[in-house]
Write an enzyme that holds these catalytic residues in place. Sequence first.
Site, mmCIF file in Angstrom:
data_model
loop_
_atom_site.group_PDB
_atom_site.id
_atom_site.type_symbol
_atom_site.label_atom_id
_atom_site.label_comp_id
_atom_site.label_asym_id
_atom_site.label_seq_id
_atom_site.Cartn_x
_atom_site.Cartn_y
_atom_site.Cartn_z
ATOM 1 C CB CYS A 127 -21.785 -34.468 22.057
ATOM 2 S SG CYS A 127 -21.194 -34.038 23.682
ATOM 3 C CG HIS A 158 -20.604 -31.337 19.452
ATOM 4 N ND1 HIS A 158 -21.595 -30.810 20.245
ATOM 5 C CD2 HIS A 158 -19.696 -31.899 20.301
ATOM 6 C CE1 HIS A 158 -21.314 -31.058 21.518
ATOM 7 N NE2 HIS A 158 -20.164 -31.705 21.572
ATOM 8 C CG ASN A 194 -19.861 -29.276 24.894
ATOM 9 O OD1 ASN A 194 -20.975 -29.431 24.411
ATOM 10 N ND2 ASN A 194 -18.958 -30.239 24.941
#
Length: 337
Positions: free
Chosen positions: A115, A264, A294
């Site tokens: 990530c 993020h 995500n």
Amino acid sequence: MKNAYISGTGYYYPPRVVTNQDLVDQYGIDTSDEWIQKRTGIKARHFADEGVGSAEMGHHAAKMALDNAGIKATELDMILFCTLSPDHTFPGSGVYLQARLECPGVPAMDIRNQCSGFLYGLQTAAALVKSGAAKHVLLVGAETHSAALDLTTRGRGVSSLFGDAAGAVVVSATDEDRGIQHIVLGADGRYGDVLCQKIWDITKRPFIPLDEDGNGVVSPEMMWAHMDGKLVFKNAVEKMITSLAAICWDYKMQVTDLDMVLFHQANLRINQFIQQTMGLDEAKVPSNIERCGNTTAATIPTLLAEQVEQGKVEPGMKMGMAAFGSGFTWGAAYLVW
Ligand code: UT7
């Protein structure tokens, strides 16, 4: 010394949209739109069709970024490909993207920082440009999660969160007083097993167990990603706040001086908590997780490219970025657009 700025942005989502209700109806997962939205803010995600991988999606995003930057792939000095879902174990997806872009000879490498991959890549790209080693660097974040999600009730704690996408930027040299000012990165490998996918174990001989016919056998525990969600949540909040604060401290700024902050997109609730804790205006913190879940290394570049496309990013704007994920790895960036 040159400055490094983002000269072009691009994004790509595969066409197929899977809503939370589709996870129930099409995959038979014991979940609900209410549970997923309440915990994460996610309403839907995109899943790529079989046969489509990260290099192909990255190619779509890269073409858009190169067009926006007004340069050809052959003018690139480096391709950086950030992903935790590469097309194959090796070689990396960077070289497959390079082949698709038809620019043989341009160096290409993969960045495996989950990530935080995009921020690790941005640091690398900026360093290459500022040192004079590169004039144009293509930086891509692309993920094909849908192929590697346990889309059953057993895997719902992870599989309801992730989607497929690609985002790209071109980082270029400039003499103007603008661009990527500062990036802080961090990692703590003691938490490596808290969010991981151990599809094989290279300490074993062979690295995947074999059945009596010589076929590889992968147990569900090895095959699918595992996450201690609560521990990740807590650390994500802490590390994104402290790294964004560190960036601002270094520049004698308040976080509220930033005009836009791109977080993020792991969980809308994480980002809302940070936004409120740091006293950031909600309007300065855009999100796309509602539409795409995500997308790991693709979250920040897709969000950025969408903001640029919508005309929301003005020259001179002070922009922050922050990410946290598996590793643990994290980081924050400060840019002047
Ligand atoms: O980008 C990578 C970084 N990742 C993150 O930042 C994720 C951070 N963590 C989170 O966002 C949250 O921990 C989650 C959204 C993943 C989970 O929320 P939670 O409040 O921590 O839930 P939980 O994992 O503690 O699960 C609570 C219950 C469990 O049932 P029991 O044991 O209480 O009966 C789970 O089995 O919710 C159940 N559950 C679900 N129920 C319906 C887990 N996933 C689902 C689901 N639908 N999709």
